[in-house]
Write an enzyme that holds these catalytic residues in place. Structure first.
Site, PDB file in Angstrom:
ATOM      1  N   ASP A 335       6.471 -13.673  -6.716  1.00 22.93           N
ATOM      2  CA  ASP A 335       5.842 -12.611  -5.929  1.00 22.93           C
ATOM      3  C   ASP A 335       5.385 -11.494  -6.879  1.00 22.93           C
ATOM      4  OD1 ASP A 335       4.844 -11.136  -3.868  1.00 22.93           O
ATOM      5  OD2 ASP A 335       6.665 -11.159  -2.665  1.00 22.93           O
ATOM      6  N   GLU A 535       5.272  -4.233   4.267  1.00 22.11           N
ATOM      7  CA  GLU A 535       6.366  -4.326   3.298  1.00 22.11           C
ATOM      8  C   GLU A 535       7.299  -3.104   3.382  1.00 22.11           C
ATOM      9  OE1 GLU A 535       5.400  -6.077  -0.527  1.00 22.11           O
ATOM     10  OE2 GLU A 535       3.421  -6.637   0.182  1.00 22.11           O
TER      11      GLU A 535
HETATM   12  C1  BGC Z   1       4.204  -9.807  -0.942  1.00 18.74           C
HETATM   13  C2  BGC Z   1       3.834 -11.236  -0.674  1.00 18.74           C
HETATM   14  C3  BGC Z   1       2.375 -11.433  -0.888  1.00 18.74           C
HETATM   15  C4  BGC Z   1       1.977 -10.981  -2.267  1.00 18.74           C
HETATM   16  C5  BGC Z   1       0.506 -11.107  -2.547  1.00 18.74           C
HETATM   17  C6  BGC Z   1       3.677  -9.333  -2.259  1.00 18.74           C
HETATM   18  O1  BGC Z   1       3.924  -7.997  -2.432  1.00 18.74           O
HETATM   19  O2  BGC Z   1       5.608  -9.664  -0.926  1.00 18.74           O
HETATM   20  O3  BGC Z   1       4.207 -11.577   0.625  1.00 18.74           O
HETATM   21  O4  BGC Z   1       2.050 -12.774  -0.701  1.00 18.74           O
HETATM   22  O5  BGC Z   1       2.338  -9.639  -2.450  1.00 18.74           O
HETATM   23  O6  BGC Z   1      -0.222 -10.177  -1.845  1.00 18.74           O
HETATM   24  C1  BGC Z   2      -1.032  -5.376  -3.176  1.00 19.33           C
HETATM   25  C2  BGC Z   2      -0.302  -6.270  -2.227  1.00 19.33           C
HETATM   26  C3  BGC Z   2       1.068  -6.458  -2.730  1.00 19.33           C
HETATM   27  C4  BGC Z   2       1.768  -5.145  -3.024  1.00 19.33           C
HETATM   28  C5  BGC Z   2       3.056  -5.325  -3.766  1.00 19.33           C
HETATM   29  C6  BGC Z   2      -0.293  -4.077  -3.327  1.00 19.33           C
HETATM   30  O1  BGC Z   2      -0.959  -3.206  -4.187  1.00 19.33           O
HETATM   31  O2  BGC Z   2      -2.337  -5.175  -2.746  1.00 19.33           O
HETATM   32  O3  BGC Z   2      -0.925  -7.500  -2.082  1.00 19.33           O
HETATM   33  O4  BGC Z   2       1.774  -7.189  -1.798  1.00 19.33           O
HETATM   34  O5  BGC Z   2       0.979  -4.305  -3.827  1.00 19.33           O
HETATM   35  O6  BGC Z   2       4.153  -4.751  -3.178  1.00 19.33           O
END
Ligand code: BGC
Ligand code: BGC
Length: 855
Positions: A335, A535
């Site tokens: 991730d 998130e």
């Molecule tokens: C998220 C994932 C996601 C990834 C890509 C991460 O921060 O936890 O679920 O697939 O970013 O965007």
């Molecule tokens: C991204 C997400 C990712 C996240 C990480 C963002 O800046 O666009 O895809 O999941 O950071 O926590």
């Protein structure tokens, strides 16, 4: 096996007791620390289900891999195992670095345009593909790049796509077959725009609804997740063995986040799951065996930890359990910069994670450092022998299975370019059915529902005509914020849908967010709820709804007091304590985050023009609904289980039941809760102070502006912006500092990684006339990070209010210790400077973003 989500039977008695005392957050923390589980994050593979890949080994395919790998330079092999984000990598970079994969994260879009059309996505996919097939005159091999996105509730990054309800709503349908249809529709929309791979489905089994990602999970009950995993994977990927497996209108799917993303202590995103191995396997692992059986080709590792060990570095689970014991023969992807949190790793160094068994490192903006570290480790023989080859083989296997070597450029594959698939009537019909089936009727005591569309209806509330609130996070932008109605062509809000049906039936409907009406209605539908988040930005301390802001409750009460029957439609990513709102409503509907098809809500709420019920309620809770704000974790099967509305609850027209008056005791004093904003309405948030310091006088600490107007060093006067005295005018009469001091040190590591910014709504009244303007952050005694801002102050628009964003990364890259931030923001200004400040907090949407690389 019997259903037992917390496996409390296997826990030491003391902990089981604590879990029974739900809501006793502090107690639980203490007890768990005192009772540290013995396994210490190492799994026993023999205790896990033994499986074989559903796809029989294919010697011909493995030979093709052998032949290709024999020709690959070590640099090409390293490239295959690294994934960069389109915001940080160009097709030209790919020609040099030969990365095997790219992604578009939640905030990344073609041309940086959040609402880029399908055509732009397809063009970008073609450009990266062309770069991956370019061999520099035979120096490299042509290996198609695989492009991944978060298509987590439909192809949600693309304008005009069908937006299905978020997973929490789908859980309430208890309809596995419907999952297959939704997954297949999503895959087809993805393929229309040239995308190969989705980071879905989320197989989390959320156990604590304070978690900001609760809505990404289908249910707290592992049985639901288990029954959904297979149909979801096959809907996305097709059936193993069939001609269009991973091809045509299908994509590669990802089971995520392995493992126990939904089991972290206190529901903290990216936190630590303090549970025994049986719970890890039987509750959080429930969806994986069926996903593997259906042939899932990728598994994403969780950011979180198990008993203190980061999943992104846990070889016992990634290698011994998942790959060896459970026979997973696709590839493991990490991730977003998850490698940085593994002991020995850093943003640049992804080697420890790679060694632990991650085959493809998601290194969005750190891909170059990651690439260089793996290359150096391979060249110096510090990587375990065969590790690189194993990872490359897994990735190539999936690419071969998906027919990528034969497929040609993305725009020539299968349904590519058929943009009419985006939001097609067929897909919208599936989504609308899903909305209807997802609604859970919590109360309908006076049988106000179903409403008669031939009468006069008031449609009120912030959420009545708001696609953002209906869609939640992961919608065109990461947080699902900053969007306009034009970004949702073809979609229908709940209010618009109600109005349309009432109009057709000959009734009257008035849409008025604040609830003011011209003609007294026969009934009111009030749509309200959470504003979008994704998130960790959605993590809560307790299950309270908008503490400190009772505007929805007031509206419900006002309408009721006027004798109008009130139907509440609550939009949310999780169950929250709503007893006051439920008491103030005659009927209460949990509508979750329904997405683009508001018509599904109208179909159930309204009778047809002849007075017949159109559709009854079918949804039942897939998450338990709390009795107080402190009742978490709260899960069916747990000892002492005493929810307000139990797992599986839901009334209907066919099966009515009376709820009566609910207790309005929240379980704690709601006034004591803090927020993301630490300065607003002209005062620092509860517990926060403002420290002023200059060469003259002693440093002083303020919690309000009064008495500061004539201070000789930094003078502060309350001024009006949007409301009376809602802002501060800060005048530096001497060179000096003003800083916001947090009540206790903040851990901003996740926010920094996620590109979160400090957001300041401000105006430059008098720009600094001398050099030396700086921003700073403090991280405990002797620790600070300083950012010179002379250049940006000189070019800032003066005399205009605006929202300025300061990326937290700017401080991290200047030695800020982001895990221990005592003062997230301070200004150091030369005498003569005047700033007006309205609001300061954290977030992702700004009008002007400070470029801290600029000289
Ligand atoms: C998220 C994932 C996601 C990834 C890509 C991460 O921060 O936890 O679920 O697939 O970013 O965007
Ligand atoms: C991204 C997400 C990712 C996240 C990480 C963002 O800046 O666009 O895809 O999941 O950071 O926590």
């Amino acid at each position: 096996m019997s259903f037992n989500p917390l496996s409390t039977a296997r826990l030491p008695a003391r902990r089981a007791l604590v879990l029974a005392l739900t809501g006793s957050v502090l107690l639980a923390g203490v007890a768990i620390a005192a009772d540290a589980p013995t396994a210490a994050g190492t799994a026993h593979p023999e205790q896990w289900p033994q499986r074989r890949s559903p796809i029989a080994p294919d010697p011909k395919l493995e030979k093709r891999i052998d032949a290709l790998m024999a020709k690959m330079r070590v640099e090409e092999k390293v490239g295959q195992v690294v994934q960069g984000d389109i915001a940080s990598i160009t097709p030209d970079d790919l020609k040099t670095y030969r990365l095997g994969s790219i992604l578009a994260g939640g905030s990344s879009d073609p041309g940086g345009q959040y609402n880029a059309p399908g055509k732009a996505w397809l063009q970008l996919a073609d450009d990266f593909y062309a770069a991956s097939m370019e061999t520099s005159g035979g120096k490299y091999n042509a290996i198609p790049v695989i492009f991944g996105v978060d298509a987590v509730h439909g192809h949600n990054n693309v304008v005009g796509a069908t937006l299905f309800p978020h997973n929490i709503g789908l859980g309430a349908t208890h309809d596995p077959a419907l999952m297959g249809e939704i997954a297949a529709a999503t895959a087809a929309e993805m393929r229309a725009t040239g995308i190969d791979w989705t980071f879905a489905p989320t197989l989390a089994v959320p156990q604590d609804d304070r978690w900001g990602r609760t809505y990404e999970g289908y249910s707290e009950n592992p049985a639901v997740v288990r029954s959904y995993a297979g149909p979801l994977i096959q809907g996305l990927q097709g059936k193993p063995g069939s001609k269009d497996f991973l091809k045509g209108a299908h994509v590669v799917a990802t089971a995520k986040h392995f493992l126990a993303d939904g089991g972290t202590h206190e529901g903290r995103d990216q936190g630590d799951a303090q549970i025994d191995e049986a719970t890890l396997r039987d509750v959080h692992g429930a969806g994986y065996p069926p996903a593997l059986k259906a042939g899932v080709q990728a598994v994403m590792v969780s950011f979180s930890s198990w008993n203190g060990v980061k999943m992104s570095g846990n070889a016992s689970l990634l290698d011994a359990v998942l790959k060896k014991r459970m026979g997973f023969d696709g590839f493991v992807v990490s991730d977003w910069n998850g490698h940085a949190s593994v002991p020995g790793g850093s943003r640049e160094n992804c080697v420890p994670s790679f060694v632990a068994g991650v085959d493809m490192i998601m290194a969005p903006d750190t891909w170059k450092g990651c690439y260089e570290h793996i290359l150096a480790a391979e060249n110096s023989h510090t990587l375990p022998a065969g590790r690189l080859d194993e990872a490359v083989r897994r990735i190539l296997r999936v690419k071969f299975r998906a027919g990528m070597f034969e497929a040609g450029k993305p725009s020539t594959r299968g349904v590519a370019g058929q943009f009419e698939l985006l939001g097609s009537p067929e897909h919208r019909a599936i989504a609308r059915r899903a909305v209807r089936e997802s609604l859970v009727l919590l109360k309908n005591d006076r049988n106000v529902l179903p409403l008669d569309p031939r009468k006069t209806l008031l449609i009120a509330g912030d959420g009545a005509d708001d696609m953002m609130m209906q869609s939640g996070g992961w919608t065109l932008s990461w947080q699902g914020t900053g969007l306009t109605p034009e970004d949702f062509p073809g979609a229908q809000t709940i209010g618009a849908a109600l109005r349309e049906q009432v109009g057709k039936a000959g009734g009257k409907a008035e849409l008025s967010a604040d609830g003011k009406y011209t003609a007294k209605p026969d009934a009111a539908v009030v749509v309200f709820g959470e504003t979008p988040y994704a998130e960790f930005q959605g993590d809560l301390k307790v299950l309270a709804y908008r503490p400190g802001d009772d505007r929805d409750l007031k509206l419900l009460k006002k309408l009721k007091a006027e004798g109008i029957p009130v139907v509440a439609v609550f939009l949310s990513g999780r169950p929250l304590w709503m007893n006051r709102e439920i008491n103030a409503s005659d009927a209460f509907v949990a509508a979750w985050l329904p997405g683009s098809e508001g018509g599904g809500v109208a179909d159930v709420l309204l009778r047809d023009a002849t007075g017949k019920v159109q559709h009854d309620f079918r949804g039942t809770l897939s998450y338990s609904w709390p009795r107080t704000v402190v009742q978490s974790p709260l899960n069916v099967g747990q000892p002492g289980y005493d929810p307000q509305f139990a797992y599986g609850y839901g009334v209907s027209y066919a099966k009515p039941a009376k709820v009566g008056a609910l207790s309005e005791d929240a379980g704690m004093d709601l006034a004591s809760l803090g927020s993301e904003t630490f300065f607003s309405r002209g005062t620092p948030a509860t517990g926060w102070t403002v420290r002023v310091q200059s060469k003259v006088g002693k440093p002083r600490s303020l919690s309000q502006a009064s008495g500061q107007k004539d201070a000789p060093d930094v003078a502060i006067a309350p001024i009006d912006y949007k409301a009376q005295e809602d802002s501060w005018r800060i005048e530096w009469k001497q060179d000096g500092e003003l800083a916001f001091i947090a009540p206790r040190p903040l851990d901003l590591v996740r926010e920094t990684n996620g590109n979160v910014m400090l957001l300041i709504t401000m105006r430059v009244d008098v720009p600094p006339k001398q050099k030396g303007a700086e921003l700073f952050m403090e991280c405990g005694p002797g620790c600070s990070a300083t950012l010179p801002i002379d250049a940006s102050m000189a070019s800032a628009p003066s005399d205009a209010w605006g929202k300025v964003g300061i990326p937290l990364k700017c401080f991290a890259s200047r030695n800020g210790q982001m895990g221990n931030v005592s003062a997230p923001l301070g200004w150091r200004m030369p005498a003569g400077t005047v700033l007006s400040v309205h609001e300061v907090g954290f977030g992702t949407e700004a009008q002007h973003v400070l470029d801290c690389q600029a000289k």
